[in-house]
Enzyme design. Structure first.
Site, PDB file in Angstrom:
ATOM      1  N   PRO A 110     -26.624  20.706  19.649  1.00 43.63           N
ATOM      2  CA  PRO A 110     -28.172  20.602  19.659  1.00 43.63           C
ATOM      3  C   PRO A 110     -28.502  19.519  18.449  1.00 43.63           C
ATOM      4  O   PRO A 110     -27.653  19.485  17.389  1.00 43.63           O
ATOM      5  CB  PRO A 110     -28.667  21.690  19.159  1.00 43.63           C
ATOM      6  CG  PRO A 110     -27.445  22.679  18.676  1.00 43.63           C
ATOM      7  CD  PRO A 110     -26.410  22.064  19.444  1.00 43.63           C
ATOM      8  N   GLU A 111     -29.493  18.912  18.341  1.00 41.79           N
ATOM      9  CA  GLU A 111     -29.858  17.933  17.234  1.00 41.79           C
ATOM     10  C   GLU A 111     -30.916  18.760  16.599  1.00 41.79           C
ATOM     11  O   GLU A 111     -31.177  19.746  16.583  1.00 41.79           O
ATOM     12  CB  GLU A 111     -30.705  16.703  17.933  1.00 41.79           C
ATOM     13  CG  GLU A 111     -29.586  15.692  18.818  1.00 41.79           C
ATOM     14  CD  GLU A 111     -28.254  15.415  17.876  1.00 41.79           C
ATOM     15  OE1 GLU A 111     -28.585  15.067  16.777  1.00 41.79           O
ATOM     16  OE2 GLU A 111     -27.134  15.196  18.678  1.00 41.79           O
TER      17      GLU A 111
END
Length: 93
Positions: free
Chosen positions: A2-3
């Protein structure tokens, strides 16, 4: 992996469920992480209250406190799945 926006979304999602809650118990399901998990983690976290839910880069930082000890931190990384769930205690792992 995930960013930052996904990590922030996860942080905001769990915060209302755990903020000001007491840690009843800690279960470590997999000890094979990049860094060793301290054996004393359960005793350092149990019976403490979550006083903050923060994000530092791609980590979620739970700040735990009680009246007798200094604050402790639990650092959560969402791994490759980016999944973090709030479940009932009787939900199988």
């Amino acid at each position: 992996m995930p960013e930052l926006p996904e990590v922030e979304t996860s942080r905001r999602g769990i915060e209302p469920h755990i903020l000001h809650s007491k840690v009843a118990s800690v279960t470590i399901r997999d000890h094979r992480l990049r860094w060793p998990i301290p054996a004393q983690l359960p005793e350092k976290a149990e019976d403490r209250t979550v006083i903050e839910v923060n994000r530092r880069a791609k980590y979620i930082d739970l700040v735990l406190a009680d009246k007798t000890q200094p604050a402790a931190h639990i650092i959560i990384h969402l791994g490759m799945s980016g999944s973090l769930r709030i479940c009932d205690s009787d939900t199988p792992a």
